[in-house]
Design a protein around this motif. Sequence first.
Motif, PDB file in Angstrom:
ATOM      1  N   SER A 183       0.835  -1.207   0.000  1.00  0.00           N
ATOM      2  CA  SER A 183       0.000   0.000   0.000  1.00  0.00           C
ATOM      3  C   SER A 183       0.866   1.252   0.000  1.00  0.00           C
ATOM      4  O   SER A 183       0.584   2.222  -0.724  1.00  0.00           O
ATOM      5  CB  SER A 183      -0.928   0.024   1.217  1.00  0.00           C
ATOM      6  OG  SER A 183      -1.852  -1.021   1.152  1.00  0.00           O
ATOM      7  N   ILE A 184       1.919   1.239   0.797  1.00  0.00           N
ATOM      8  CA  ILE A 184       2.831   2.399   0.846  1.00  0.00           C
ATOM      9  C   ILE A 184       3.490   2.599  -0.508  1.00  0.00           C
ATOM     10  O   ILE A 184       3.611   3.734  -1.000  1.00  0.00           O
ATOM     11  CB  ILE A 184       3.868   2.223   1.981  1.00  0.00           C
ATOM     12  CG1 ILE A 184       3.173   2.348   3.338  1.00  0.00           C
ATOM     13  CG2 ILE A 184       5.003   3.214   1.854  1.00  0.00           C
ATOM     14  CD1 ILE A 184       4.049   2.008   4.521  1.00  0.00           C
ATOM     15  N   ASP A 185       3.923   1.479  -1.131  1.00  0.00           N
ATOM     16  CA  ASP A 185       4.530   1.576  -2.458  1.00  0.00           C
ATOM     17  C   ASP A 185       3.523   2.137  -3.465  1.00  0.00           C
ATOM     18  O   ASP A 185       3.877   3.003  -4.292  1.00  0.00           O
ATOM     19  CB  ASP A 185       5.026   0.205  -2.932  1.00  0.00           C
ATOM     20  CG  ASP A 185       6.262  -0.267  -2.181  1.00  0.00           C
ATOM     21  OD1 ASP A 185       6.911   0.565  -1.518  1.00  0.00           O
ATOM     22  OD2 ASP A 185       6.565  -1.488  -2.256  1.00  0.00           O
ATOM     23  N   ALA A 186       2.272   1.678  -3.400  1.00  0.00           N
ATOM     24  CA  ALA A 186       1.242   2.173  -4.319  1.00  0.00           C
ATOM     25  C   ALA A 186       0.976   3.657  -4.076  1.00  0.00           C
ATOM     26  O   ALA A 186       0.831   4.433  -5.026  1.00  0.00           O
ATOM     27  CB  ALA A 186      -0.042   1.362  -4.149  1.00  0.00           C
ATOM     28  N   ILE A 187       0.912   4.055  -2.814  1.00  0.00           N
ATOM     29  CA  ILE A 187       0.693   5.467  -2.486  1.00  0.00           C
ATOM     30  C   ILE A 187       1.853   6.309  -3.002  1.00  0.00           C
ATOM     31  O   ILE A 187       1.665   7.401  -3.560  1.00  0.00           O
ATOM     32  CB  ILE A 187       0.487   5.650  -0.971  1.00  0.00           C
ATOM     33  CG1 ILE A 187      -0.853   5.048  -0.553  1.00  0.00           C
ATOM     34  CG2 ILE A 187       0.578   7.109  -0.563  1.00  0.00           C
ATOM     35  CD1 ILE A 187      -1.061   4.970   0.939  1.00  0.00           C
ATOM     36  N   SER A 188       3.068   5.786  -2.839  1.00  0.00           N
ATOM     37  CA  SER A 188       4.252   6.515  -3.313  1.00  0.00           C
ATOM     38  C   SER A 188       4.208   6.686  -4.832  1.00  0.00           C
ATOM     39  O   SER A 188       4.509   7.769  -5.367  1.00  0.00           O
ATOM     40  CB  SER A 188       5.506   5.759  -2.889  1.00  0.00           C
ATOM     41  OG  SER A 188       6.657   6.381  -3.385  1.00  0.00           O
ATOM     42  N   ILE A 189       3.825   5.622  -5.537  1.00  0.00           N
ATOM     43  CA  ILE A 189       3.714   5.695  -6.999  1.00  0.00           C
ATOM     44  C   ILE A 189       2.641   6.703  -7.384  1.00  0.00           C
ATOM     45  O   ILE A 189       2.842   7.552  -8.271  1.00  0.00           O
ATOM     46  CB  ILE A 189       3.420   4.294  -7.590  1.00  0.00           C
ATOM     47  CG1 ILE A 189       4.651   3.399  -7.423  1.00  0.00           C
ATOM     48  CG2 ILE A 189       3.013   4.389  -9.049  1.00  0.00           C
ATOM     49  CD1 ILE A 189       4.407   1.932  -7.764  1.00  0.00           C
ATOM     50  N   ASN A 190       1.479   6.612  -6.701  1.00  0.00           N
ATOM     51  CA  ASN A 190       0.396   7.561  -6.978  1.00  0.00           C
ATOM     52  C   ASN A 190       0.830   8.987  -6.692  1.00  0.00           C
ATOM     53  O   ASN A 190       0.494   9.916  -7.442  1.00  0.00           O
ATOM     54  CB  ASN A 190      -0.854   7.226  -6.148  1.00  0.00           C
ATOM     55  CG  ASN A 190      -1.579   6.010  -6.683  1.00  0.00           C
ATOM     56  OD1 ASN A 190      -1.401   5.645  -7.846  1.00  0.00           O
ATOM     57  ND2 ASN A 190      -2.382   5.374  -5.844  1.00  0.00           N
ATOM     58  N   GLU A 191       1.590   9.162  -5.624  1.00  0.00           N
ATOM     59  CA  GLU A 191       2.086  10.503  -5.288  1.00  0.00           C
ATOM     60  C   GLU A 191       2.989  11.023  -6.392  1.00  0.00           C
ATOM     61  O   GLU A 191       2.873  12.193  -6.817  1.00  0.00           O
ATOM     62  CB  GLU A 191       2.837  10.449  -3.954  1.00  0.00           C
ATOM     63  CG  GLU A 191       3.363  11.799  -3.497  1.00  0.00           C
ATOM     64  CD  GLU A 191       4.180  11.706  -2.222  1.00  0.00           C
ATOM     65  OE1 GLU A 191       4.537  12.766  -1.698  1.00  0.00           O
ATOM     66  OE2 GLU A 191       4.474  10.581  -1.760  1.00  0.00           O
TER      67      GLU A 191
END
Length: 181
Positions: A150-158
């Motif tokens: 989830s953190i990786d996905a949030i980072s990518i989305n960011e």
Amino acid sequence: MTTIQSMLLLRYLMSEILKINSIEKVTDVTTRITCPLNAYACRDVQINENSLQQHYLSEQHQKSLGEHAQHINENENDDSTDTNIDMIEGNESSSTKAYEKLLLLTENVEKNQEDLTRLNENLIRSKNQVSSLSRQSDNILNTSALEASSIDAISINENILKQELADLKQRVENGNVKRRE
């Protein structure tokens, strides 16, 4: 006492001796005993119980048995009866000792069985606890992996949103520049 009774008495004595011998083998393999027929010219020596069966089959012991049977037949009503009674009482005493040893061994076996049962129950309980802790650990690892994803996905989305914001800023600036012109 008749010859048949004498032979039955001898057979009984021998069976009792063999029983005692087999019981003592279970409890103590280094026991040395005196032949019960030593009063009737059998060896008056200490016999290792491991070789007791061999002694019972020896020629000397068989002769002693024969002499004892003959002695019983010849002296039915004399002092030999007292000797026979003493031998029987001695065998009863040996039987009592063997029975006491057997009782003690039985108690020890029961205590050991109780200890083993308790240890087995503790082992099962411990295995269940380890299994439960292992499942909890697996759940924590799975949750941690999901959170990391989830953190990786949030980072990518960011990063995508930052890129889109930078593109929008560029478009706005390009639009403002065109309007001024």
